[in-house]
Design a protein around this motif. Structure first.
Motif, short mmCIF file in Angstrom:
data_model
loop_
_atom_site.label_atom_id
_atom_site.label_comp_id
_atom_site.label_asym_id
_atom_site.label_seq_id
_atom_site.Cartn_x
_atom_site.Cartn_y
_atom_site.Cartn_z
N UNK A 233 1.09 -1.46 -0.30
CA UNK A 233 0.84 -0.17 0.29
C UNK A 233 1.49 1.45 0.00
N UNK A 234 1.79 0.90 0.82
CA UNK A 234 2.36 2.57 0.71
C UNK A 234 3.50 2.95 -0.62
N UNK B 239 2.66 1.99 -3.16
CA UNK B 239 0.95 2.42 -4.07
C UNK B 239 0.78 3.66 -4.10
N UNK B 240 0.69 4.21 -2.99
CA UNK B 240 1.01 5.90 -2.92
C UNK B 240 2.56 6.50 -2.51
N UNK C 144 3.88 5.11 -5.22
CA UNK C 144 3.49 6.00 -7.24
C UNK C 144 2.95 6.88 -7.54
#
Lengths: 273, 208
Positions: free
Chosen positions: A255-256, A258-259, A261
């Motif tokens: 998730x981190x 993804x954030x 990117x």
């Protein structure tokens, strides 16, 4: 820039696939990451340790199958600790399906410690009425609870006869996924009768409980699956929660990523403009 | 009369319960306890009303063939099966009820909840962006909590969990307290409005 544009319009099914892989692979190949113990969890553990043998603990299963993945491991770990310490467990549920889930945990853990139904533990089932029911329960248990979950009168059990009001209860542990739940136990039971309250909540609810921990209205908190994993570590019972920590760790890292990117895309678009 | 009588009941019962809370005399306590017991009885009856409403709404959906009406059939069938299994085949001791609960209800509930992980991941990618200074602050706090609340954070840096506890105990608690005070003051004012008959929307739109 083409690559950035392609990332911006990334098919969400690819994201779903990556999350699926991040959940499954650590289950197949455990990483064995160390579980640290936070103070709110240690405080719950210490409270249970401080209770004398035979003390009565109310375990309120205030959740349903939607939150089972997070709260059932906490239920099992907490019950294991109670039975190991020879505490008596009085279980109920403010949610219709809660006491059923709690009963599954009781049936799993109690036989391991040769505990007898009615003497060492009892399940009085679903109790509707939320806050008002809690006020009545604390004043006079018999007003609210006349039978256990099977319909047997509770005064036919030694433990049923022992719990008459809030004064007989040494600790309440609410496993809470929402409303009614921990907030009602704090407002209508702790504030009125002074009974110590501990809780296990879903991870999303955990931050809401910190004001009550700091005010002393909650003695401690098992937040989400991580809280359950910490409790499993403390009671030396590494089961579902500890097993799930590797998957949760990898998904959080994903998730981190993804954030990060997503924000790289944002900044590159701003520069382009 | 249709509006006046409920207003008097609400005013009388509401203020009596407030007074009884502060006056621990036997008579007051006995009456308030009776009211509380009535309340739990009425709430239990609401489960029955809820089931009736569920049946009515879904029957209408089937009759009118609204969107996804087929799911209403499944819902009503399983509602009936669970009720029969619960009431007539031994209640919670009955094997059919437990079988359905363990093998249908628990996995379905867990599945619905676990879908959130996928949507959260997709939302994190698309929406969690540092567009303003406030959003940047929120993003930094979220990343700290997300990494520090799982064992990999402790593995990366042993100070992560302490940092998370600080975020929870100081900024989070301060903000939550502010929200709680505001919400509770609003709640008190709303309760007074209801008791004094200023707020009447709970009675619906009926006429005298």
């Amino acid at each position: 820039m083409k690559f950035i544009d392609r990332l911006e319009h990334l098919d969400r099914r690819i994201i779903f696939l990556l999350v699926g892989i991040a959940v499954i692979i650590p289950m197949l190949i455990p990483l064995g990451l160390p579980v640290d113990i936070s103070k709110p969890v240690k405080d719950v553990y210490d409270k249970v340790e401080s209770l004398s043998e035979g003390s009565i603990v109310v375990v309120s299963a205030d959740y349903d199958p939607g939150s089972e993945a997070e709260l059932y491991p906490a239920t099992e770990a907490f019950l294991e600790h109670c039975f190991r310490r020879n505490l008596r467990v009085f279980m109920l549920g403010l949610w219709p399906a809660g006491s059923n889930l709690g009963n599954l945990a009781l049936e799993e853990i109690a036989p391991q410690y040769n505990k007898v139904y009615g003497l060492d533990y009892i399940n009085v089932g679903y109790r509707p009425g939320g806050p008002v029911m809690l006020v009545s329960l604390g004043r006079n248990v018999a007003d609210i609870v006349r039978t256990d979950y099977t319909g047997t009168p509770i005064d036919s059990f030694p433990l049923g006869r022992a719990v008459k009001s809030a004064r007989d209860i040494d600790l309440v542990m609410t496993l809470s996924a929402g409303d009614p739940g921990v907030l009602h136990w704090i407002i209508y039971f702790n504030a009125r009768y002074g009974t110590p309250i501990a809780c296990a909540t879903t991870a999303i609810m955990a931050p809401q409980q910190y004001p009550y921990i700091s005010s002393g209205q909650l003695i401690g908190l098992l937040g989400g699956l991580k809280g359950a994993a910490e409790y499993e570590t403390l009671v030396e019972r590494k089961a579902r929660a500890v097993g799930g920590m590797d998957s949760q760790s990898i998904v959080h890292v994903l998730l981190v990523i993804f954030i990060v990117i997503g924000n790289i895309i944002l900044f590159s678009q701003r520069r382009k403009k | 009369m249709k509006q006046t009588l409920p207003l008097f009941i609400v005013f009388g019962c509401g203020f009596f319960m407030i007074i009884a809370f502060f006056i621990p005399l036997g008579g007051f306590q006995d009456v308030s306890q009776t009211f509380e017991n009535w309340y739990t009885g009425v709430i239990a009856f609401f489960v029955f009303v809820g089931i009736l409403n569920l049946v009515r709404v879904n029957t209408e959906r089937i009759q009118k063939r609204t969107r996804d009406w087929q799911y209403s059939i499944i819902l009503l069938i399983f509602l009936g099966i669970m009720m029969v299994a619960g009431f007539f085949i031994g209640g919670r001791e009955g094997r059919l009820f437990l079988y359905l609960f363990d093998n249908f209800y628990i996995p379905l509930g867990a599945t619905m909840f676990s879908l959130l992980a996928f949507f959260v991941a997709s939302a994190a990618f698309r929406a969690f962006r540092a567009r303003t200074p406030e959003a940047t602050l929120l993003l930094i706090a979220a990343v700290i909590v997300m990494i520090g609340r799982v064992p990999v954070g402790y593995w990366i840096w042993h100070g992560f969990p302490s940092l998370v506890e600080w975020v929870m105990n100081v900024p989070n608690t301060a903000a939550k307290r502010g929200i709680l005070f505001g919400a509770d003051l609003g709640l008190i004012s709303m309760a007074l409005r209801v008791l004094l008959g200023i707020e009447r929307s709970y009675m619906g739109g009926g006429k005298e």
